[in-house]
Design an enzyme around this catalytic site. Structure first.
Site, PDB file in Angstrom:
ATOM      1  N   GLY A  96       0.805  -1.204   0.000  1.00 14.48           N
ATOM      2  CA  GLY A  96       0.000   0.000   0.000  1.00 14.48           C
ATOM      3  C   GLY A  96       0.840   1.257   0.000  1.00 14.48           C
ATOM      4  O   GLY A  96       1.289   1.742  -1.039  1.00 14.48           O
ATOM      5  N   CYS A  97       1.082   1.790   1.200  1.00 15.78           N
ATOM      6  CA  CYS A  97       1.743   3.086   1.299  1.00 15.78           C
ATOM      7  C   CYS A  97       3.205   3.062   0.885  1.00 15.78           C
ATOM      8  O   CYS A  97       3.725   4.057   0.383  1.00 15.78           O
ATOM      9  CB  CYS A  97       1.587   3.622   2.717  1.00 15.78           C
ATOM     10  SG  CYS A  97      -0.149   3.898   3.168  1.00 15.78           S
ATOM     11  N   ILE A  98       3.891   1.924   1.084  1.00 17.11           N
ATOM     12  CA  ILE A  98       5.282   1.840   0.635  1.00 17.11           C
ATOM     13  C   ILE A  98       5.343   1.860  -0.884  1.00 17.11           C
ATOM     14  O   ILE A  98       6.124   2.622  -1.488  1.00 17.11           O
ATOM     15  CB  ILE A  98       5.961   0.579   1.189  1.00 17.11           C
ATOM     16  CG1 ILE A  98       6.015   0.613   2.714  1.00 17.11           C
ATOM     17  CG2 ILE A  98       7.360   0.416   0.596  1.00 17.11           C
ATOM     18  CD1 ILE A  98       6.782   1.766   3.293  1.00 17.11           C
ATOM     19  N   THR A 158       4.336   5.335  -2.204  1.00 15.41           N
ATOM     20  CA  THR A 158       5.349   6.344  -1.900  1.00 15.41           C
ATOM     21  C   THR A 158       6.585   6.173  -2.773  1.00 15.41           C
ATOM     22  O   THR A 158       7.138   7.153  -3.298  1.00 15.41           O
ATOM     23  CB  THR A 158       5.720   6.278  -0.412  1.00 15.41           C
ATOM     24  OG1 THR A 158       4.567   6.621   0.371  1.00 15.41           O
ATOM     25  CG2 THR A 158       6.863   7.227  -0.089  1.00 15.41           C
TER      26      THR A 158
END
Length: 216
Positions: free
Chosen positions: A150-152, A155
């Site tokens: 998700g966020c990794i 990003t």
């Protein structure tokens, strides 16, 4: 299967290394209690990843590198989360005032360190992160935190698209399932980022320690 996929990527011209630039920073993404506390809808087996992220953060501080953190926060009711909140109702744990949004022990920012508050997966989307990195002359981010798929992933992809070298640290990232973690790292390494082991990342960071010169 992973070996076959990796070989297929390489044969097709994917996976060239970016390397570390001249001015790296450590970026700890959403290392918060929501993923560690029993009963949380986001609970995941990420204790080892959090410990590795804390080690990377500590090494960054010792080397004198900038260390930046992200967290998710929504206003009561979550209207500022838009369709992301609609898609994932469990994100309610990040409404202001929830202790699940607090940083994990050992991986919390110190006074003076940058904390970026976000509402979506990418640490860059709708935030000041790119401007902060640019103003500080940072060209590389060593990325750790939660969660890999998700966020990794979001990003790291956005870091590349904003002109920063993303170095994703394998053991310092975690997910709900090891298969998700490995599949996303394989694809990130092929297309958007360099994937480093924790030992490689620590060696890179220590190469920038005072008196050691630049880590090339």
């Amino acid at each position: 299967m992973s070996d076959d996929l990796a070989a297929g990527y390489r044969a097709s011209g994917f996976g060239r290394g970016l390397g570390c630039g001249r001015s790296p920073a450590v970026l700890a993404v959403d290392v918060v209690r929501a993923y560690l506390v029993d009963g949380s809808p986001l609970r995941a087996p990420v204790e080892d990843a959090v410990a590795a992220a804390a080690a990377l953060v500590g090494a960054g501080r010792t080397a004198g590198l900038p260390v930046l953190f992200t967290r998710v926060a929504y206003r009561p009711g979550g209207a500022d989360g838009g369709l992301f909140r609609l898609k994932i109702p469990a994100l309610r744990v990040f409404e202001e005032g929830s202790p699940l949004g607090d940083f994990a022990e050992g991986a919390a920012p110190r006074p003076g360190e940058t904390v970026v508050t976000k509402q979506y997966a990418s640490a860059f989307h709708g935030t000041s992160l790119a401007a902060t990195l640019t103003a500080s002359g940072i060209d590389t981010v060593l990325i750790c935190g939660l969660t890999t798929s998700g966020c990794i992933r979001a990003t790291a992809t956005d870091a590349l698209q904003h002109g920063f070298r993303p170095l994703v640290v394998d053991e310092a990232c975690g997910d709900r399932d090891r298969r998700l973690h490995e599949a996303n790292l394989l694809d990130l390494g092929a297309k958007y980022a360099d994937v480093l082991s924790l030992d490689e990342a620590l060696s890179t960071v220590r190469g920038f320690s005072p008196g050691r010169g630049e880590g090339h």
